[in-house]
Write a protein that holds these residues in place. Structure first.
Motif, short mmCIF file in Angstrom:
data_model
loop_
_atom_site.label_atom_id
_atom_site.label_comp_id
_atom_site.label_asym_id
_atom_site.label_seq_id
_atom_site.Cartn_x
_atom_site.Cartn_y
_atom_site.Cartn_z
N HIS A 128 -12.86 5.52 -15.13
CA HIS A 128 -11.98 5.24 -16.18
C HIS A 128 -12.32 3.98 -16.93
CE1 HIS A 128 -9.31 8.54 -16.53
NE2 HIS A 128 -9.65 8.83 -15.40
N GLY A 129 -13.53 3.26 -16.64
CA GLY A 129 -14.07 2.09 -17.28
C GLY A 129 -13.61 0.91 -16.88
N LEU A 130 -12.64 0.75 -15.84
CA LEU A 130 -12.35 -0.68 -15.36
C LEU A 130 -12.97 -0.91 -14.25
CD1 LEU A 130 -8.12 -0.66 -15.57
CD2 LEU A 130 -9.90 -1.84 -17.13
N GLU A 131 -13.37 -2.22 -13.97
CA GLU A 131 -14.04 -2.59 -12.77
C GLU A 131 -12.91 -3.02 -11.75
OE1 GLU A 131 -16.70 -6.20 -10.90
OE2 GLU A 131 -16.76 -6.08 -13.13
N PRO A 132 -12.74 -2.53 -10.27
CA PRO A 132 -11.88 -2.86 -9.67
C PRO A 132 -12.44 -4.22 -8.70
CG PRO A 132 -12.73 -0.94 -9.08
CD PRO A 132 -13.57 -1.14 -9.99
N VAL A 133 -11.40 -5.21 -8.91
CA VAL A 133 -11.74 -6.30 -8.16
C VAL A 133 -11.01 -6.64 -6.97
CG1 VAL A 133 -11.94 -9.05 -8.41
CG2 VAL A 133 -12.50 -7.66 -10.59
N PRO A 134 -11.30 -6.37 -5.65
CA PRO A 134 -10.67 -6.45 -4.35
C PRO A 134 -10.36 -7.67 -4.09
CG PRO A 134 -12.70 -5.14 -4.13
CD PRO A 134 -12.93 -5.86 -5.49
N ILE A 135 -9.01 -7.92 -3.81
CA ILE A 135 -8.42 -9.14 -3.39
C ILE A 135 -7.86 -9.14 -1.85
CG2 ILE A 135 -6.41 -10.72 -4.06
CD1 ILE A 135 -8.31 -10.77 -6.32
N ALA A 136 -8.17 -9.96 -1.25
CA ALA A 136 -7.46 -9.97 0.28
C ALA A 136 -6.18 -9.85 0.50
CB ALA A 136 -8.23 -10.97 1.08
N VAL A 137 -5.96 -8.94 1.69
CA VAL A 137 -4.44 -8.72 2.02
C VAL A 137 -4.54 -9.60 3.48
CG1 VAL A 137 -2.88 -7.11 2.81
CG2 VAL A 137 -4.08 -6.40 0.80
N ASP A 138 -3.23 -10.29 3.53
CA ASP A 138 -3.08 -10.83 5.04
C ASP A 138 -1.79 -10.35 5.63
OD1 ASP A 138 -1.44 -12.61 3.55
OD2 ASP A 138 -2.86 -14.26 3.51
N GLU A 139 -1.38 -10.89 6.75
CA GLU A 139 -0.04 -10.70 7.01
C GLU A 139 1.09 -10.89 6.04
OE1 GLU A 139 -1.45 -14.31 7.88
OE2 GLU A 139 -2.27 -12.52 8.66
N GLU A 140 0.88 -11.53 4.99
CA GLU A 140 1.98 -11.52 3.95
C GLU A 140 1.73 -10.92 2.82
OE1 GLU A 140 3.89 -15.46 2.61
OE2 GLU A 140 2.35 -16.43 3.86
N GLY A 141 0.82 -9.90 2.91
CA GLY A 141 0.64 -9.05 1.87
C GLY A 141 -0.80 -9.49 0.71
N LEU A 142 -0.84 -8.98 -0.36
CA LEU A 142 -1.69 -9.62 -1.17
C LEU A 142 -1.93 -10.98 -1.45
CD1 LEU A 142 -3.69 -8.31 -3.58
CD2 LEU A 142 -1.69 -9.00 -5.03
N ASP A 143 -2.97 -11.72 -1.26
CA ASP A 143 -3.04 -13.15 -1.58
C ASP A 143 -3.22 -13.44 -2.84
OD1 ASP A 143 -3.79 -15.50 -1.50
OD2 ASP A 143 -5.58 -15.51 -0.37
N VAL A 144 -2.01 -13.75 -3.08
CA VAL A 144 -1.40 -13.84 -4.77
C VAL A 144 -2.23 -14.78 -5.39
CG1 VAL A 144 0.32 -14.05 -6.47
CG2 VAL A 144 0.58 -12.42 -4.64
N SER A 145 -2.56 -15.81 -4.63
CA SER A 145 -3.24 -17.18 -5.01
C SER A 145 -4.79 -16.82 -5.54
CB SER A 145 -3.36 -18.30 -4.12
OG SER A 145 -4.35 -17.69 -3.07
#
Ligand SMILES: Cc1ncc(COP(=O)(O)O)c(C=O)c1O
Length: 317
Positions: A50-67
């Motif tokens: 659908h034309g959006l490039e996914p950018v993977p962000i790491a998940v750790d024991e607290e969930g998505l690394d929002v920083s």
């Protein structure tokens, strides 16, 4: 979750909702979307289509690394905060706040995929992120886990601008979803059938899950079941030296369908594991599958010790 019909759209399930949201975001000038790593690889393929490039962000024991969102260049993120898919961690309270702050500060969109909200065992249900910040969070629910994926019914509760945009696109794209099925579901809800179904499946799944945990601790004592506090799947964490993809291939030969955790990892590496959906199995089937898995691991381990002297695993099955 309180909401009004202005900010609610019935969808053809989560994938349909995300495909339409992707089109709306692209139209609004987005070219990328942040996704969890690991996460369902089909979703990444769908965003790309659908034309959006996914950018993977790491998940750790607290969930998505929002920083890491700030440096990602993305202004939208897809997240499974209540029960990360597939690892099952819950987004920590600090990360939940940080995620909402990121969205409000940058005028960004958080897409909250609450795919298995109805099934919680050892963990209290957390409030939806959307209740904290309805102007920046789009919430997705589905009947695929509670009833059947074949129904293709889900819902989107989102900021009014996004709902209007999604409605518009659906009107043009598919004229809306099947209203006959929706009417049947409304009847099921209205007569209390859905509530009864949830009560009975919760009990049934609780028992099945206990059987599964018992089998894992008996037959796979060096593996750890992960994320089983909620939902309908488990990640069986394997020792570091084992290759989950090889194990998956051998299990498929034995008629057991599971996925390799490495197939869900995108940019960030991590421990090997098996992603196993257990809700559709009968208790004795689950026990037999875990025993088969233990047997295959045993043969692979002895092949690793003396590769030349043993017959191939396929010959032994
Ligand atoms: C992460 C995630 N969310 C939601 C769903 C449900 O999708 P749908 O409602 O389109 O069946 C799935 C199913 O595979 C999933 O993996």
């Amino acid at each position: 979750m309180p909401t009004s019909t202005d900010d609610l759209v019935i969808t053809g399930g989560t994938f349909d909702a995300l495909a339409v949201i992707a089109d709306c975001l692209r139209e609004a000038g987005h070219s990328t979307i942040a996704v969890e790593d690991p996460s369902n690889p089909h979703l990444l393929r769908m965003f790309t289509a659908h034309g959006l490039e996914p950018v993977p962000i790491a998940v750790d024991e607290e969930g998505l690394d929002v920083s890491r969102l700030d440096g990602s260049g993305c202004r939208a993120v897809l997240v499974t905060p209540a029960h990360q898919y597939p690892l099952g961690v819950q987004l920590s309270p600090q990360r939940r706040r940080a995620l909402i702050d990121w969205a409000i500060k940058g005028d960004c969109l958080v897409i909250e995929d609450d795919y298995d909200a109805e099934y919680r065992y050892d963990r209290a249900a957390l409030g939806a992120l959307r209740t904290l910040a309805p102007t920046v969070v789009a919430y997705l629910g589905t009947l695929s886990k509670t009833l059947a994926p074949g129904l293709r019914i889900g819902w989107l509760a989102a900021p009014a601008w996004l709902c209007a945009s999604v409605r518009n696109r659906k009107h043009v794209g598919d004229r809306g979803d099947n209203v006959i099925t929706q009417a049947a579901v409304r009847e099921f809800l209205g007569t209390g059938g859905y509530d009864r179904h949830l009560r009975s499946t919760r009990l049934q799944y609780r028992r099945l899950r206990e059987n599964l945990l018992e089998s894992v601790s008996t037959h796979l004592p060096d593996c750890t079941p992960i994320g089983i506090e909620a939902g309908l799947h488990v990640v069986i964490r394997l020792p570091e030296h084992e290759q989950d993809s090889t194990l998956v291939e051998h299990l498929a030969t034995a008629g057991i369908r599971v996925a390799a955790l490495t197939a869900y990892r995108h940019h960030h590496s991590g421990f090997p594991g098996l992603v196993l959906g257990w809700a559709q199995a009968r208790p004795n089937q689950l026990a037999t599958s875990i025993q088969t898995l233990a047997g295959i691991r045993g043969i692979l381990a002895s092949e690793r010790r003396t590769p030349a002297a043993r017959p191939g695993l396929r010959d032994s099955l």
